[in-house]
Design an enzyme around this catalytic site. Structure first.
Site, PDB file in Angstrom:
ATOM      1  N   ARG A 113      -3.487 -10.166   5.189  1.00  0.00           N
ATOM      2  CA  ARG A 113      -3.894 -10.228   3.778  1.00  0.00           C
ATOM      3  C   ARG A 113      -2.796  -9.622   2.911  1.00  0.00           C
ATOM      4  O   ARG A 113      -2.474  -8.444   3.052  1.00  0.00           O
ATOM      5  CB  ARG A 113      -5.212  -9.468   3.591  1.00  0.00           C
ATOM      6  CG  ARG A 113      -5.780  -9.495   2.181  1.00  0.00           C
ATOM      7  CD  ARG A 113      -7.105  -8.720   2.136  1.00  0.00           C
ATOM      8  NE  ARG A 113      -7.709  -8.757   0.809  1.00  0.00           N
ATOM      9  CZ  ARG A 113      -7.446  -7.888  -0.162  1.00  0.00           C
ATOM     10  NH1 ARG A 113      -6.584  -6.888   0.051  1.00  0.00           N
ATOM     11  NH2 ARG A 113      -8.031  -7.999  -1.344  1.00  0.00           N
ATOM     12  N   LYS A 166       0.818  -1.214   0.000  1.00  0.00           N
ATOM     13  CA  LYS A 166       0.000   0.000   0.000  1.00  0.00           C
ATOM     14  C   LYS A 166       0.848   1.260   0.000  1.00  0.00           C
ATOM     15  O   LYS A 166       2.045   1.253   0.299  1.00  0.00           O
ATOM     16  CB  LYS A 166      -0.972  -0.026   1.184  1.00  0.00           C
ATOM     17  CG  LYS A 166      -2.104  -1.022   0.963  1.00  0.00           C
ATOM     18  CD  LYS A 166      -3.209  -0.889   1.980  1.00  0.00           C
ATOM     19  CE  LYS A 166      -4.381  -1.806   1.616  1.00  0.00           C
ATOM     20  NZ  LYS A 166      -5.465  -1.746   2.623  1.00  0.00           N
TER      21      LYS A 166
END
Length: 294
Positions: free
Chosen positions: A270, A236
């Site tokens: 995740r 991210k």
């Protein structure tokens, strides 16, 4: 006085999550592999949206140690718009069917639509993972009828606008806790059993870098809900902004974040890069278990 944000002790009791025909053991942290069957996801868009390629990628992640394969047919990157319902169904359902029938995989469906939840559940999906926390019309009812575990996530706004100017009137960790508490109550009122819920703080969803860093650092109190925590920070922009790294160079930063998430109570991580993360998570857990009877 005990430090509210001290490193957590491992959860004392084993946790089992019934996922359709699968039983997911969460007495230790597990890795969820990301499988985006979309042309426009921020990291791997277009790489796995052909059916055979998606199945091969899932098989690889399972071999690397993924306990769950999370299939997404709609990009939720900042600025993304929802795709038409039929397009999402066409993207995900063939993949679900083949992963279940050929690989006996525990499949999680990353969707906000009740119609997709119902169709995927009927084809053997074992979990629902909704970034909108079942707030779209029909989603709450569909999730309850499925009987599957549901991951509810904190998000401020929608993907189309969530990163424009996120602002909170209270500390981020308190805002996230208050939101999740409300969603837990609404899920239970709709007939979803509490023990079938998983909580995701929503890193990167309506949060600036400083929000994400503080939230991770102070994530441990979310374990007070007594429910499994899922953390998703793989590749991210928070990593890119802190380390000045492009997407393809964010693995080391992602491993650090996965390790810290497990230290702070996450039971599901995740990620895109399953193999290295499995090693990092297992090594972290071994250290955390030192001196216990587990």
């Amino acid at each position: 006085m005990q430090d509210r944000y001290a490193m957590p002790m491992p959860m004392p009791m084993p946790m089992q999550l019934r996922c359709g025909r699968h039983q997911l053991d969460l007495s230790y942290p597990r890795v969820m592999g990301i499988l985006n069957v979309t042309p426009d996801s921020f990291s791997d868009g277009g790489r796995h949206n052909a059916l055979d390629e998606a199945v091969y990628r899932a098989e690889t992640m399972l071999a690397e140690g993924a306990a769950i394969i999370d299939i997404g047919g709609e990009s939720t990157r900042p600025g993304a718009s929802p795709v038409p319902l039929q397009e999402e169904l066409d993207r995900v359902l063939p993949v679900v069917e083949r992963l279940v029938s050929e690989l006996d995989a525990l499949v999680s469906l990353d969707t906000s639509r009740g119609e997709v939840m119902r169709e995927a559940a009927s084809r053997g999906a074992g979990m629902i993972n909704d970034v909108r926390s079942l707030r779209w019309p029909g989603a709450l009812e569909a999730a309850a009828m499925s009987g599957l575990p549901v991951c509810v996530m904190h998000m401020l706004g929608e993907p189309t606008d969530m990163q424009l100017a996120p602002h909170y009137e209270m500390p981020i960790e308190e805002a996230v806790a208050a939101f999740l508490e409300t969603r837990i109550a609404e899920c239970e009122a709709a007939g979803i059993r509490r023990e079938q819920l998983v909580l995701d703080p929503g890193f990167g969803f309506g949060k600036r870098v400083e929000h994400n860093l503080r939230l991770l650092n102070r994530m441990q109190p979310l374990t007070d809900f007594g429910l499994p925590l899922l953390a998703g920070m793989s590749r991210k922009s928070m990593i890119g902004k802190v380390l000045a790294r492009p997407v393809e160079e964010r693995l080391p930063g992602g491993l650090a974040l996965a390790t810290m998430a497990v230290e702070r109570g996450a039971r599901i991580v995740r990620v895109h890069d399953v193999g290295p993360t499995v090693d990092a998570v297992n090594m972290t857990w071994a250290v955390l278990q030192e001196g216990t009877d587990a």
